[in-house]
Each structure stands twice: as structure tokens, then as C-alpha cells.
Design a protein around this motif. Structure first.
Motif, PDB file in Angstrom:
ATOM      1  N   LEU A  29      37.391 -28.704  42.450  1.00 11.80           N
ATOM      2  CA  LEU A  29      38.497 -27.967  41.823  1.00 11.80           C
ATOM      3  C   LEU A  29      38.628 -28.327  40.349  1.00 11.80           C
ATOM      4  O   LEU A  29      38.779 -27.438  39.492  1.00 11.80           O
ATOM      5  CB  LEU A  29      39.813 -28.278  42.548  1.00 11.80           C
ATOM      6  CG  LEU A  29      40.156 -27.441  43.780  1.00 11.80           C
ATOM      7  CD1 LEU A  29      41.372 -28.025  44.479  1.00 11.80           C
ATOM      8  CD2 LEU A  29      40.419 -25.994  43.394  1.00 11.80           C
ATOM      9  N   SER A  30      38.561 -29.614  40.054  1.00 10.95           N
ATOM     10  CA  SER A  30      38.736 -30.076  38.672  1.00 10.95           C
ATOM     11  C   SER A  30      37.625 -29.567  37.772  1.00 10.95           C
ATOM     12  O   SER A  30      37.880 -29.066  36.669  1.00 10.95           O
ATOM     13  CB  SER A  30      38.778 -31.612  38.644  1.00 10.95           C
ATOM     14  OG  SER A  30      39.825 -32.108  39.433  1.00 10.95           O
ATOM     15  N   ILE A  31      36.373 -29.682  38.242  1.00 11.48           N
ATOM     16  CA  ILE A  31      35.242 -29.221  37.437  1.00 11.48           C
ATOM     17  C   ILE A  31      35.295 -27.709  37.261  1.00 11.48           C
ATOM     18  O   ILE A  31      35.079 -27.192  36.154  1.00 11.48           O
ATOM     19  CB  ILE A  31      33.909 -29.645  38.074  1.00 11.48           C
ATOM     20  CG1 ILE A  31      33.772 -31.173  38.036  1.00 11.48           C
ATOM     21  CG2 ILE A  31      32.725 -28.993  37.368  1.00 11.48           C
ATOM     22  CD1 ILE A  31      32.537 -31.699  38.731  1.00 11.48           C
ATOM     23  N   GLY A  32      35.586 -26.995  38.345  1.00 11.09           N
ATOM     24  CA  GLY A  32      35.672 -25.543  38.266  1.00 11.09           C
ATOM     25  C   GLY A  32      36.737 -25.077  37.291  1.00 11.09           C
ATOM     26  O   GLY A  32      36.503 -24.188  36.467  1.00 11.09           O
ATOM     27  N   LEU A  33      37.913 -25.696  37.358  1.00 10.11           N
ATOM     28  CA  LEU A  33      39.012 -25.332  36.461  1.00 10.11           C
ATOM     29  C   LEU A  33      38.696 -25.702  35.015  1.00 10.11           C
ATOM     30  O   LEU A  33      38.998 -24.951  34.086  1.00 10.11           O
ATOM     31  CB  LEU A  33      40.310 -26.011  36.911  1.00 10.11           C
ATOM     32  CG  LEU A  33      40.927 -25.477  38.205  1.00 10.11           C
ATOM     33  CD1 LEU A  33      42.070 -26.381  38.667  1.00 10.11           C
ATOM     34  CD2 LEU A  33      41.434 -24.046  38.011  1.00 10.11           C
ATOM     35  N   ALA A  34      38.082 -26.881  34.817  1.00 12.81           N
ATOM     36  CA  ALA A  34      37.754 -27.336  33.460  1.00 12.81           C
ATOM     37  C   ALA A  34      36.727 -26.411  32.807  1.00 12.81           C
ATOM     38  O   ALA A  34      36.882 -26.017  31.642  1.00 12.81           O
ATOM     39  CB  ALA A  34      37.228 -28.774  33.497  1.00 12.81           C
ATOM     40  N   VAL A  35      35.678 -26.058  33.556  1.00 12.71           N
ATOM     41  CA  VAL A  35      34.630 -25.187  32.998  1.00 12.71           C
ATOM     42  C   VAL A  35      35.172 -23.786  32.769  1.00 12.71           C
ATOM     43  O   VAL A  35      34.884 -23.160  31.743  1.00 12.71           O
ATOM     44  CB  VAL A  35      33.405 -25.155  33.931  1.00 12.71           C
ATOM     45  CG1 VAL A  35      32.397 -24.115  33.451  1.00 12.71           C
ATOM     46  CG2 VAL A  35      32.758 -26.528  33.994  1.00 12.71           C
ATOM     47  N   GLN A  36      35.964 -23.299  33.704  1.00 14.96           N
ATOM     48  CA  GLN A  36      36.547 -21.967  33.530  1.00 14.96           C
ATOM     49  C   GLN A  36      37.460 -21.932  32.315  1.00 14.96           C
ATOM     50  O   GLN A  36      37.486 -20.953  31.568  1.00 14.96           O
ATOM     51  CB  GLN A  36      37.319 -21.551  34.780  1.00 14.96           C
ATOM     52  CG  GLN A  36      37.648 -20.066  34.827  1.00 14.96           C
ATOM     53  CD  GLN A  36      38.189 -19.650  36.171  1.00 14.96           C
ATOM     54  OE1 GLN A  36      39.219 -20.142  36.610  1.00 14.96           O
ATOM     55  NE2 GLN A  36      37.508 -18.737  36.841  1.00 14.96           N
ATOM     56  N   GLY A  37      38.194 -23.029  32.092  1.00 11.33           N
ATOM     57  CA  GLY A  37      39.049 -23.107  30.910  1.00 11.33           C
ATOM     58  C   GLY A  37      38.231 -23.126  29.625  1.00 11.33           C
ATOM     59  O   GLY A  37      38.597 -22.485  28.634  1.00 11.33           O
ATOM     60  N   ALA A  38      37.098 -23.857  29.649  1.00  9.53           N
ATOM     61  CA  ALA A  38      36.230 -23.903  28.468  1.00  9.53           C
ATOM     62  C   ALA A  38      35.609 -22.541  28.189  1.00  9.53           C
ATOM     63  O   ALA A  38      35.497 -22.114  27.039  1.00  9.53           O
ATOM     64  CB  ALA A  38      35.138 -24.949  28.679  1.00  9.53           C
ATOM     65  N   PHE A  39      35.209 -21.839  29.243  1.00  5.28           N
ATOM     66  CA  PHE A  39      34.608 -20.514  29.079  1.00  5.28           C
ATOM     67  C   PHE A  39      35.643 -19.472  28.671  1.00  5.28           C
ATOM     68  O   PHE A  39      35.314 -18.505  27.986  1.00  5.28           O
ATOM     69  CB  PHE A  39      33.938 -20.075  30.382  1.00  5.28           C
ATOM     70  CG  PHE A  39      32.637 -20.775  30.669  1.00  5.28           C
ATOM     71  CD1 PHE A  39      32.052 -21.637  29.746  1.00  5.28           C
ATOM     72  CD2 PHE A  39      31.975 -20.583  31.877  1.00  5.28           C
ATOM     73  CE1 PHE A  39      30.857 -22.286  30.004  1.00  5.28           C
ATOM     74  CE2 PHE A  39      30.777 -21.209  32.153  1.00  5.28           C
ATOM     75  CZ  PHE A  39      30.223 -22.066  31.213  1.00  5.28           C
ATOM     76  N   PHE A  40      36.885 -19.658  29.120  1.00  7.47           N
ATOM     77  CA  PHE A  40      37.924 -18.658  28.862  1.00  7.47           C
ATOM     78  C   PHE A  40      38.149 -18.457  27.363  1.00  7.47           C
ATOM     79  O   PHE A  40      38.501 -17.358  26.931  1.00  7.47           O
ATOM     80  CB  PHE A  40      39.237 -19.085  29.526  1.00  7.47           C
ATOM     81  CG  PHE A  40      40.332 -18.058  29.418  1.00  7.47           C
ATOM     82  CD1 PHE A  40      40.311 -16.929  30.220  1.00  7.47           C
ATOM     83  CD2 PHE A  40      41.378 -18.226  28.510  1.00  7.47           C
ATOM     84  CE1 PHE A  40      41.312 -15.973  30.114  1.00  7.47           C
ATOM     85  CE2 PHE A  40      42.374 -17.274  28.396  1.00  7.47           C
ATOM     86  CZ  PHE A  40      42.342 -16.143  29.211  1.00  7.47           C
TER      87      PHE A  40
END
Length: 250
Positions: free
Chosen positions: A30-41
């Protein structure tokens, strides 16, 4: 009354402990997915949907893990064959999903530079034309060129080619570092680029690529951990069934 022998009880409690670790892996995903999605956003106008699909996939897997952990914990403590077997099957499915996400992350890493080059080139015309419908894209170009101290995709000539500006060869202001104390108009040209003459593709793609690699590494690394849990769950389910008078196999 417990149905299992002392050795099997060790397996049972090891499975219970593994479920705790299993939940932690869910939190990590969850943490990695949210962090990467935030960086890509931050660069959503320049990135294709597939860049967001993998982190969203990991987030979904992380949520599913919390649900699956219930079957493992309850089945192990209650020595319930159906619950432990359900947990084993679900764990195998999650294993496959995580492996697929990990492989997809590494595949995306290999395609990142080509995908970004195409996206950056397509968006340059919107910047030059100051397209009102693409204000997000034009703002991103300024942000990228300032952050990575670069100009254009491969070099500054990309801008003059798109703008068809062969006389003054004016460049976006974000390509240059405006001198402190500058008064009056300032024009950004090749002569004022200094260290910013290199293109943005290399630095920008390395940033995106690193996050794609983190997705792949997370998926595959956690797969290895969960493979141990699959072994414990299958062994425990078999022993429970044998003690309850079932056949030796599944």
C-alpha cells in the motif's frame, strides 16, 4: 481439544506469525503503491495510463491482503480445514498477482524512455502554441526544465524546430537561469543556457524509471516471502484433514 501434534502446532503458530508478517507486506505494498502513484500524479499530463495502472494494482493487492489474512489467522487458531485451504488458495492467487505486477514494473522500466520521449515531443507543440486546453502540460514543461536544469527533449534545438524559430532561436524562459538583479526584458537563447544545454529526457526518464523499478522489486520480493506462507498453509491444511480422518492428499 487440539487435533494436531506438537510439531504440527509449531507449524500452526508459525502460520499465525506469518499472517502478521503478511499484513505488514500488505502495508508495504500500500505504501509503495501510494508513494509511486503520488510521484507519478505530478506528471499525469505527460504519463500514459499504464504508469498509473501498476501502482493502483499494488494498492488493490495490499487491501486484498488484509482480507485474506483473516482466513489464515482464524483458520490456523481454530484448526479449520476449509479456512486454511481457502487461505492457501487465495495466497497462491495473490502470489500470481504480485509476480505479474513485479514483472510489469520491470517491463515498464524498459519502455519508459521511449514512452516519455513520445509524450514529451507531442506536448511541445501545446507549449509553443500556449494551448489553453493544455495549461497543465505547459506548466509541467517549465517545472521539468527548472527541476532537472535542462532544455528540450534531447537538447535546446528541439524547441527551435517545433517553434520554427530559426532567427532569434528563442527558448522557453524555464530553459535559462535568470541572473539575479536582472532588470528589463530577458530573452532565453542558446548563448545563455550554460550548463542547461542538455535535454530533459535522460534525467526525467531516470526519475520515472526508478519508481517503476521500485514497483517491480516490491512485487517480486514480497512474492518470495509469501511463497513460504503458501508452504506453511498447505502443510497445515493437509495435517488438519488427515487428523480429521480425511485422505492423505488434498
Amino acid at each position: 481439544m487440539t487435533l494436531l501434534s506438537g510439531g504440527d502446532n509449531v507449524i500452526k503458530y508459525l502460520l499465525f506469525i506469518f499472517n502478521f508478517l503478511f499484513v505488514i507486506t500488505g502495508i508495504i505494498l500500500l505504501s509503495i503503491g501510494l508513494a509511486v502513484q503520488g510521484a507519478f500524479f505530478s506528471y499525469e499530463h505527460l504519463l500514459e495510463d499504464r504508469f498509473f495502472a501498476i501502482p493502483a494494482f499494488l494498492i488493490a493487492i495490499g487491501i486484498i491482503i488484509f482480507i485474506i489474512a483473516f482466513f489464515g489467522c482464524y483458520g490456523a487458531i481454530r484448526e479449520n480445514y476449509c479456512m486454511v485451504l481457502t487461505f492457501s488458495i487465495l495466497l497462491v492467487l495473490v502470489f500470481i498477482l504480485e509476480l505479474a505486477a513485479g514483472i510489469s514494473g520491470y517491463v515498464l522500466r524498459n519502455e519508459t524512455e521511449a514512452l516519455l520521449e513520445r509524450s514529451l515531443r507531442d506536448s511541445m507543440q501545446d507549449f509553443v502554441n500556449n494551448n489553453p486546453a493544455a495549461t497543465g502540460t505547459t506548466g509541467l514543461w517549465d517545472a521539468i526544465q527548472q527541476k532537472y536544469e535542462c532544455c528540450g527533449v534531447h537538447n535546446s534545438t528541439d524547441w527551435t524546430q517545433v517553434a520554427n524559430n530559426t532567427e532569434k532561436k528563442l527558448l522557453p524562459m524555464s530553459c535559462c537561469e535568470i541572473p539575479q538583479g536582472q532588470m528589463g526584458p530577458f530573452e532565453c537563447t542558446d548563448a545563455r543556457l550554460g550548463d542547461r544545454a542538455q535535454g530533459c529526457l535522460s534525467g526525467f526518464s531516470s526519475y520515472i524509471m526508478a519508481h517503476a523499478v521500485s514497483l517491480g522489486a516490491a512485487g517480486i520480493a514480497i512474492c518470495i516471502i509469501q511463497f513460504i506462507g503458501i508452504f506453511f498453509a498447505c502443510y497445515l491444511a493437509r495435517q488438519i484433514k488427515n487428523k480429521q480422518g480425511g485422505h492423505s492428499g488434498f
